[in-house]
Design an enzyme around this catalytic site. Structure first.
Site, mmCIF file in Angstrom:
data_model
loop_
_atom_site.group_PDB
_atom_site.id
_atom_site.type_symbol
_atom_site.label_atom_id
_atom_site.label_comp_id
_atom_site.label_asym_id
_atom_site.label_seq_id
_atom_site.Cartn_x
_atom_site.Cartn_y
_atom_site.Cartn_z
ATOM 1 N N ASP A 1 31.959 14.357 -22.340
ATOM 2 C CA ASP A 1 30.520 14.475 -22.044
ATOM 3 C C ASP A 1 29.644 14.058 -23.645
ATOM 4 O O ASP A 1 28.705 12.747 -23.585
ATOM 5 C CB ASP A 1 29.817 15.197 -21.309
ATOM 6 N N PHE B 1 37.367 18.026 -11.835
ATOM 7 C CA PHE B 1 36.915 19.372 -11.888
ATOM 8 C C PHE B 1 35.357 19.454 -10.971
ATOM 9 O O PHE B 1 34.320 19.962 -11.297
ATOM 10 C CB PHE B 1 36.575 19.781 -12.803
ATOM 11 N N ASN B 2 34.725 17.920 -11.825
ATOM 12 C CA ASN B 2 33.572 17.526 -11.058
ATOM 13 C C ASN B 2 33.053 18.097 -9.556
ATOM 14 O O ASN B 2 32.055 18.207 -8.629
ATOM 15 C CB ASN B 2 33.324 16.640 -12.150
ATOM 16 N N THR C 1 28.722 12.207 -15.160
ATOM 17 C CA THR C 1 30.006 12.517 -15.835
ATOM 18 C C THR C 1 30.294 14.826 -15.974
ATOM 19 O O THR C 1 31.110 15.058 -16.001
ATOM 20 C CB THR C 1 29.877 12.458 -16.782
ATOM 21 N N HIS D 1 37.816 11.257 -20.250
ATOM 22 C CA HIS D 1 37.448 11.050 -18.828
ATOM 23 C C HIS D 1 35.640 10.414 -18.758
ATOM 24 O O HIS D 1 35.863 9.416 -18.096
ATOM 25 C CB HIS D 1 36.944 12.586 -17.747
ATOM 26 N N ASP D 2 35.107 11.377 -19.769
ATOM 27 C CA ASP D 2 33.786 10.990 -19.090
ATOM 28 C C ASP D 2 33.288 9.247 -20.068
ATOM 29 O O ASP D 2 32.337 8.507 -18.997
ATOM 30 C CB ASP D 2 32.471 11.946 -19.186
ATOM 31 N N ASP E 1 27.538 16.876 -18.494
ATOM 32 C CA ASP E 1 27.693 18.585 -18.714
ATOM 33 C C ASP E 1 28.752 19.049 -19.690
ATOM 34 O O ASP E 1 29.819 19.716 -19.896
ATOM 35 C CB ASP E 1 28.698 19.367 -17.238
ATOM 36 N N ASN F 1 30.814 22.203 -17.670
ATOM 37 C CA ASN F 1 31.652 22.473 -18.058
ATOM 38 C C ASN F 1 31.292 24.209 -18.183
ATOM 39 O O ASN F 1 32.277 25.285 -19.052
ATOM 40 C CB ASN F 1 31.924 21.731 -19.255
HETATM 41 C C1 BDR Z 1 36.032 16.519 -15.573
HETATM 42 O O1 BDR Z 1 35.577 17.393 -16.341
HETATM 43 C C2 BDR Z 1 35.031 17.706 -17.199
HETATM 44 O O2 BDR Z 1 36.051 19.130 -17.456
HETATM 45 C C3 BDR Z 1 34.959 17.234 -18.190
HETATM 46 O O3 BDR Z 1 34.122 17.131 -19.134
HETATM 47 C C4 BDR Z 1 35.527 15.223 -16.787
HETATM 48 O O4 BDR Z 1 34.215 15.671 -16.499
HETATM 49 C C5 BDR Z 1 37.317 15.813 -15.823
HETATM 50 O O5 BDR Z 1 38.138 16.347 -14.557
HETATM 51 CA CA CA Z 2 31.745 16.484 -18.073
#
Ligand code: BDR
Ligand code: CA
Length: 300
Positions: free
Chosen positions: A15, A157-158, A119, A231-232, A10, A37
């Site tokens: 990402d 978040f994801n 991701t 993160h991703d 996303d 996102n």
């Molecule tokens: C995740 O949330 C998104 O904002 C980032 O792309 C990542 O995948 C981190 O919590």
């Molecule tokens: Ca992401």
């Protein structure tokens, strides 16, 4: 032989760098996009933008779910901006989206065993499973946490963006590797990392530097982080080189009904529930090797 993968994402700043790392170091057969996102239209446009500037012209990009399975959409404009990829000046994309849906494209690619790297929110991946798409040999995802969350006190978040989809994935019985905040919060794009990227000196490195600079400003303003966690790409790195993470087989349940904890990943770290492990949960990251991989992909 590199691993054959689909990247479901996303984009999103992190990402976008995950796309680059996967394209450079894995046998990337498809990019599928999901609302997360930002809206689906924006995350799909952003995948096309990143592929255009990185010269990734042979990987089909297909749009998937524009909303979660059972709740209202959740976006992260406060972190990724209105476009979902604020910061750099992207040229108009020359890489088009594929006419197939994400499900059709994934079904085509999954005629042969393929790893799915996820991701973003897990809506697309859950949809693949609900539609009986076979041959997913494992799912390596960025999401969750063994403790605290980011967009809610206990939810990452994801997972928070589509808990029902995450529940389907974690109950699938497929091999799952969960790269959550425990490890991704160690992948910090510090000033020395930013300098290494800037020194590469190519237009692509300039775009990556601008992405990370915007991301750093967001994380400073919103979370008070000194440097932003990338993160991703950690999930992608864990496929390229599984020894880059350390991980434990543990039981993970998705909280669907908690009054204050919906979207939490309840990880049985001490094995007190008697429930069987359903995921390899990453608990450690070789940070230096991670950045060598990521910066190497920007250079390549
Ligand atoms: C995740 O949330 C998104 O904002 C980032 O792309 C990542 O995948 C981190 O919590
Ligand atoms: Ca992401």
């Amino acid at each position: 032989m590199t691993t054959r993968v689909i990247l479901d994402c996303d984009p999103g700043h992190d990402d976008a760098l995950a796309i680059l790392l996967a394209a450079r170091r894995l046998d990337l057969r498809a990019i599928t996009t999901v609302a997360g996102n930002q809206t689906l239209a924006r995350t799909t446009l952003n995948a096309r933008r990143m592929c255009t500037v990185a010269g990734i012209t042979d990987v089909p990009i297909a749009a998937g779910a524009d909303q979660p399975l059972a709740q209202d959409p959740l976006h992260a404009g406060e972190i990724h901006g209105e476009s979902g990829l604020d910061g750099p000046d992207f040229p108009p994309p020359t890489v088009d989206a594929d006419p197939r849906t994400a499900l059709q494209l994934a079904s085509d690619v999954l005629r042969e065993p393929t790893t799915v790297i996820a991701t973003g929110p897990l809506t697309n991946v859950a949809t693949f499973l609900q539609n009986g798409v076979g041959n997913i040999d494992r799912i390596v995802l960025m999401g969750g946490s063994t403790g605290r969350g980011n967009m809610a006190p206990l939810a990452e978040f994801n997972i928070l963006a589509d808990p029902e989809a995450a529940d389907i994935v974690f109950r699938s019985g497929l091999p799952i590797t969960m790269c959550g905040l425990d490890v991704t919060h160690r992948a910090l794009a510090t000033p020395p990392v930013l300098r290494r990227i800037q020194q590469i000196g190519t237009p692509l490195a300039g775009i990556c530097h601008d992405l990370l600079t915007y991301f750093a400003d967001s994380y400073r303003a919103y979370f008070g982080f000194e440097s932003p966690p990338l993160h991703d790409p950690v999930a992608v790195a864990a496929v390229i080189d599984p020894t880059i993470i350390s991980a434990r087989p543990l039981n993970v349940e998705i909280e669907l009904t908690g009054t204050h904890t919906r979207g939490a990943t309840v990880v049985d770290l001490d094995r007190v529930t008697g429930r069987k492990p359903n995921a390899l949960v990453a608990t450690g990251l070789d940070v230096d090797r991670f950045w060598d991989l990521m910066i190497g992909a920007v250079e390549q």
